[in-house]
Design an enzyme around this catalytic site. Structure first.
Site, short mmCIF file in Angstrom:
data_model
loop_
_atom_site.label_atom_id
_atom_site.label_comp_id
_atom_site.label_asym_id
_atom_site.label_seq_id
_atom_site.Cartn_x
_atom_site.Cartn_y
_atom_site.Cartn_z
CG HIS A 316 -0.30 0.14 2.53
ND1 HIS A 316 0.09 1.35 3.06
CD2 HIS A 316 0.01 -0.79 3.46
CE1 HIS A 316 0.61 1.16 4.26
NE2 HIS A 316 0.58 -0.13 4.53
CB CYS A 334 1.96 -3.28 5.04
SG CYS A 334 0.37 -3.71 5.77
#
Length: 397
Positions: A316, A334
């Site tokens: 992301h 992430c």
């Protein structure tokens, strides 16, 4: 004298068979046994016509209800049974006529008559995750789910697998893997070939699933694989993310992975979903007490998010960590990238594309996401209850 003269007039080589001057037809050497046995009652509507043949091969199966039209179907590749193309009707009497021929093409036909059961009260619906309206990436597994409150008993899983039919064009033998009693995934040995079209039939309508539960309906789906093979490689060692297309490097981007207290997983993950805008909310996780408090308890607007695991690892956009990207790991697990790079990779990938993360020292947990390709082929086959498929065949076989 009249009788004797009559006999002499027939000729010395004449033969009299059943009062007619004809030879009986030769008997076939083929030995044929079919099931279910004649007179069977309460047969499931998933019943197949079992076939055992010696010294011959089956040439025709005709299954017909009383007063109705023949049922469509086909023999299994191994020739052990004939499978109707859809569930039979409840409370109906059927007659199956099976014909086989021996080496001299002499036929033999055996019939059986049986009656199907009444519609059961306890029926369970299943679903295929993949849809027909989308082109998936090359690592997409075919996924079948039963309701969470139900688990297929182990003794029934081989029977269920035998009723799950997958045909691909071009042909690519594959297998099912039970990640749990209610979730199965199917994949070929390698990634799907670009442009593959997959026809899936979960023929469980009216099938006994164990514990007095029956399948509610058959499920069919056509799944399309993109004509372009794309993948993403993420290296903890270099802190770089590389986009690959048909085996060639397209773009290299700096990234930041999970910090020591929340490391990223290493393994072959698959893009599960794509969210151009979403919100990450960790306030309900243990230790946060429903409130924003410190760097691990937060509610944050996120752009260009691509889910890799059920536990919450994504690729992301992370504008707050641009200065760290390519240098050090600061995320909560992430793959952080710049806004521009995150948008670019978001538009490049599809659901089903593989994302291979290496060097973090923490292995991807079994079943955390679409982890079919995180297992070796040998490990994947261990989750099947059937004999392994023949992967030595070619398109020319």
């Amino acid at each position: 004298m009249l009788v004797a003269g009559g006999l002499a007039a027939c000729g010395a080589d004449a033969k009299l068979v059943d009062g007619k001057g004809e030879e009986p037809p030769p008997e076939s050497a083929a030995q044929l046994t079919v099931s279910p046995e004649t007179g069977t009652e309460e047969a499931p509507v998933s019943t197949e016509i079992g076939v055992e043949v010696e010294a011959g091969e089956v040439t025709e199966v005709v299954l017909q209800p009383e007063g109705g039209e023949p049922v469509e179907g086909e023999l299994r590749p191994d020739g052990t049974s004939w499978v109707p193309s859809s569930p039979l009707e409840y409370e109906t009497t059927y007659t199956a006529a099976v014909t086989a021929v021996d080496a001299d093409e002499i036929p033999v036909t055996t019939e059986t008559t049986f009656t199907t059961m009444a519609s059961p009260g306890n029926q369970m619906f299943a679903s295929i995750w993949n849809g027909s309206e989308y082109e998936y990436g090359q690592a997409t597994p075919i996924m079948l789910d039963f309701p969470r409150e139900f688990s297929v008993p182990e003794e029934e899983r081989a029977n269920v697998e035998r009723r799950l039919f997958v045909k691909s064009d071009p042909p690519q033998p594959g297998a099912w893997h039970w990640f749990s009693g209610n979730h199965l995934e199917y994949r070929p040995q390698e990634y799907w070939q670009p442009g593959t079209v997959i026809e899936v039939r979960a023929a469980i309508g009216g099938m006994p699933l164990g514990g007095g539960v029956y399948g509610e309906a058959d499920i069919t789906q056509t799944v399309h694989i993109s004509g372009t093979a794309r993948s993403v490689e993420v290296s903890n060692e270099t802190k770089q993310m590389v986009a690959m297309e048909n085996g060639e490097v397209v773009k290299t981007m700096p990234i930041s992975l999970g910090k020591d207290s929340s490391p990223s997983y290493s393994g072959t993950m698959i893009v599960m979903e794509k969210l151009a805008e979403t919100v990450f909310d960790t306030t309900n996780e243990p230790g946060c007490n429903g409130e924003e408090d410190g760097e691990d308890c937060y509610i944050t607007d996120i752009q260009w998010a691509q889910r890799l695991t059920w536990s919450g690892q994504f690729i992301h956009s992370a504008p707050w960590s641009v200065g760290d990207q390519g240098v050090r790991n600061v995320s909560h697990g992430c793959v952080n990238a710049s806004p521009a790079d995150s948008e670019w990779i978001f538009n490049f990938t599809r659901v089903g594309d593989p994302v291979i993360v290496t060097g973090t020292g923490v292995e991807l947990p079994y079943g955390d996401g679409f982890t079919a390709y995180d297992l070796s082929w040998e490990e994947f086959l261990e989750g099947s209850y059937l004999e392994p498929p023949d992967t030595t065949q070619t398109d020319d076989d």
